[in-house]
Design an enzyme around this catalytic site. Structure first.
Site, short mmCIF file in Angstrom:
data_model
loop_
_atom_site.label_atom_id
_atom_site.label_comp_id
_atom_site.label_asym_id
_atom_site.label_seq_id
_atom_site.Cartn_x
_atom_site.Cartn_y
_atom_site.Cartn_z
N CYS A 127 -35.26 32.69 -11.48
CA CYS A 127 -34.98 33.90 -10.80
C CYS A 127 -35.18 35.10 -11.61
O CYS A 127 -34.86 36.34 -11.25
CB CYS A 127 -33.45 33.65 -10.50
SG CYS A 127 -32.89 32.33 -9.39
N HIS A 152 -30.07 40.56 -10.39
CA HIS A 152 -30.40 39.21 -9.61
C HIS A 152 -29.01 39.00 -9.06
O HIS A 152 -27.94 39.01 -9.48
CB HIS A 152 -30.71 38.08 -10.57
CG HIS A 152 -30.84 36.88 -9.73
ND1 HIS A 152 -31.36 36.70 -8.82
CD2 HIS A 152 -30.12 35.68 -10.06
CE1 HIS A 152 -31.32 35.34 -8.24
NE2 HIS A 152 -30.36 34.72 -8.98
N ASN A 157 -28.38 34.39 -2.41
CA ASN A 157 -29.54 34.20 -3.73
C ASN A 157 -30.99 34.01 -3.12
O ASN A 157 -31.21 32.73 -2.78
CB ASN A 157 -28.64 33.14 -4.56
CG ASN A 157 -29.65 33.01 -5.98
OD1 ASN A 157 -30.67 33.85 -6.07
ND2 ASN A 157 -29.11 32.50 -6.83
O1 UT7 Z 1 -29.96 32.07 -9.27
C1 UT7 Z 1 -29.68 31.21 -10.30
C2 UT7 Z 1 -28.62 30.59 -10.64
N1 UT7 Z 1 -27.47 30.10 -9.88
C3 UT7 Z 1 -26.33 30.63 -10.05
O2 UT7 Z 1 -26.21 31.82 -10.78
C4 UT7 Z 1 -24.98 29.76 -9.77
C5 UT7 Z 1 -23.90 30.22 -10.66
N2 UT7 Z 1 -22.72 29.36 -10.39
C6 UT7 Z 1 -21.90 29.64 -9.42
O3 UT7 Z 1 -22.14 30.59 -8.72
C7 UT7 Z 1 -20.67 28.86 -8.97
O4 UT7 Z 1 -20.60 27.98 -10.42
C8 UT7 Z 1 -20.94 28.12 -7.83
C9 UT7 Z 1 -20.58 29.16 -6.51
C10 UT7 Z 1 -21.90 27.45 -7.68
C11 UT7 Z 1 -19.57 27.28 -7.50
O5 UT7 Z 1 -18.32 27.82 -8.02
P1 UT7 Z 1 -17.20 27.45 -8.92
O6 UT7 Z 1 -16.08 28.56 -8.58
O7 UT7 Z 1 -17.65 27.25 -10.32
O8 UT7 Z 1 -16.80 26.00 -8.17
P2 UT7 Z 1 -16.79 24.52 -8.88
O9 UT7 Z 1 -18.15 24.09 -8.96
O10 UT7 Z 1 -15.82 24.71 -10.10
O11 UT7 Z 1 -16.08 23.77 -7.75
C12 UT7 Z 1 -14.61 24.12 -7.56
C13 UT7 Z 1 -14.36 23.22 -6.33
C14 UT7 Z 1 -14.65 21.62 -6.42
O12 UT7 Z 1 -13.93 20.82 -6.01
P3 UT7 Z 1 -12.69 20.05 -6.92
O13 UT7 Z 1 -13.45 19.14 -7.70
O14 UT7 Z 1 -11.86 21.22 -7.48
O15 UT7 Z 1 -12.01 19.39 -5.87
C15 UT7 Z 1 -15.98 21.53 -5.78
O16 UT7 Z 1 -16.06 20.21 -5.24
O17 UT7 Z 1 -15.00 23.60 -5.14
C16 UT7 Z 1 -15.73 22.60 -4.58
N3 UT7 Z 1 -16.98 22.88 -3.99
C17 UT7 Z 1 -17.00 23.48 -2.61
N4 UT7 Z 1 -15.73 23.49 -1.62
C18 UT7 Z 1 -16.10 23.90 -0.41
C19 UT7 Z 1 -18.10 23.05 -4.40
N5 UT7 Z 1 -19.07 23.85 -3.60
C20 UT7 Z 1 -18.18 23.89 -2.46
C21 UT7 Z 1 -18.35 24.35 -1.10
N6 UT7 Z 1 -17.43 24.35 -0.10
N7 UT7 Z 1 -19.79 24.67 -0.85
#
Ligand code: UT7
Length: 321
Positions: free
Chosen positions: A101, A241, A271
């Site tokens: 990106c 970005h 994104n």
């Molecule tokens: O362009 C390049 C790069 N990419 C990025 O910049 C992405 C960077 N990362 C992020 O933006 C965030 O880490 C995410 C948006 C991908 C995830 O957000 P988070 O606050 O870090 O959530 P997490 O991965 O820690 O997940 C928290 C919970 C999990 O459930 P449990 O284990 O706490 O029960 C996930 O399974 O949220 C769950 N989860 C979802 N729930 C509903 C993950 N994705 C989803 C979803 N809907 N789409």
């Protein structure tokens, strides 16, 4: 931008997610997705044509095409060559840049070198991605994040003291496994097995990429500003970005800059990878919010891992119609 809109409510019907979760954790409410009959080069060509029009230029005025993408139309040839042919540019040199990106920041930096040496006068720089073609639409960790799109600029000479004031690039291959499309290259060629395991899809460790982004954005911004002998107070707009509103808020806090100065359109486009910075720049320019002399800070991060920034002083020549 492609016409087709995919909302969070549409995604609720596809995977176990909710509009509330996506909005709170990412700031995204909808994104654009290409239809089956459109390819990433089509998006790139449309963006390129608009950039040429805004600069009152024809393709014959351009000397080189640099296209950044992480969803190339094919492994080879480059998507830039497909775009060159569609633009009718016959033998004009054209190549792709792959820097996740951060690709658009890398492309501007590379293009700047050609202008400075005088080898080329005008360069078409395009950021185009259609990551929807690489998404596992059953994986809620990734499918809610990405959208498709393209943006373009023409880089050329401007009056002394204006234009690109500094560039900063960085990469760390140690984080290569945090964000990748494992199959389809020469390490894991496409097979039935790779397809079944969805190895041709985007695979991301979201938490680690998040932590990296929150460190990388302010670091790149400060490094580029220092090279330009400027401080964050000199900046009129930061065009980052567009990956996650929470990343942008954290970067604003670290940089001690008012969040009003940070341009964000992530709510409506998600994104769009390497296209996100030129799309945001285009929106800002079209809204006539940029004045001659304004300092713009373009800053990105992405797969590689890569990160970087460009500092631009807006000139008369950079005013878009
Ligand atoms: O362009 C390049 C790069 N990419 C990025 O910049 C992405 C960077 N990362 C992020 O933006 C965030 O880490 C995410 C948006 C991908 C995830 O957000 P988070 O606050 O870090 O959530 P997490 O991965 O820690 O997940 C928290 C919970 C999990 O459930 P449990 O284990 O706490 O029960 C996930 O399974 O949220 C769950 N989860 C979802 N729930 C509903 C993950 N994705 C989803 C979803 N809907 N789409």
């Amino acid at each position: 931008m492609p016409d087709k809109v995919l909302t969070n409510f549409d995604l609720e019907k596809m995977v176990d997610t909710s509009d509330e979760w996506i909005q709170t954790r990412t700031g995204i409410s909808k994104r654009r997705i290409i239809s089956d009959n459109i390819n990433v080069s089509d998006l790139a060509v449309e963006a390129a044509r608009e950039a040429l029009l805004n600069g009152n230029l024809n393709i014959a005025d351009i000397d080189l095409i640099i296209l950044s993408t992480c969803s190339p139309e094919m492994v080879m040839p480059s998507t830039a060559c497909l775009v060159q042919q569609k633009l009718g540019a016959k033998t004009m040199p054209a190549f792709d840049i792959s820097a996740g990106c951060t690709g658009f920041i890398y492309a501007i930096t590379v293009g700047t070198q050609f202008i400075e040496t005088g080898l080329y006068k005008k360069i078409l720089i395009i950021g185009a991605d259609a990551l929807s073609r690489y998404i596992d639409w059953t994986d809620r960790n990734t499918c809610v994040l990405f959208g498709d799109g393209a943006g373009a600029i023409v880089l050329g000479e401007v009056e002394e003291g204006y234009g690109i004031l500094s560039n900063y690039l960085a990469a760390s291959g140690a984080g290569a496994n945090l964000l990748q499309i494992p199959a389809g290259g020469s390490r894991v060629p496409a097979t039935e097995n790779s397809y079944e395991k969805k190895l041709h899809c985007v695979n991301m460790n979201g938490n680690e990429v998040f932590k990296f982004a929150v460190r990388a954005l302010p670091q790149a911004a400060k490094a580029a500003l220092k090279k330009a002998n400027l401080t964050i107070d000199d900046v009129s707009y930061v065009i980052p970005h567009q990956a996650n509103t929470r990343i942008l808020e954290a970067a604003a806090r670290k940089l001690k800059i008012n969040s009003d100065k940070i341009i964000s359109n992530i709510d409506k486009f998600g994104n769009t990878s390497t296209a996100s910075i030129p799309i945001a720049l285009d929106e800002l320019a079209k809204a006539h919010r940029i004045k001659v002399g304004d300092i713009l800070l373009l800053v990105g991060f992405g797969a590689g891992l890569t990160w970087g920034a460009n500092v631009i002083k807006w000139s008369k020549a950079t005013l878009s119609n």
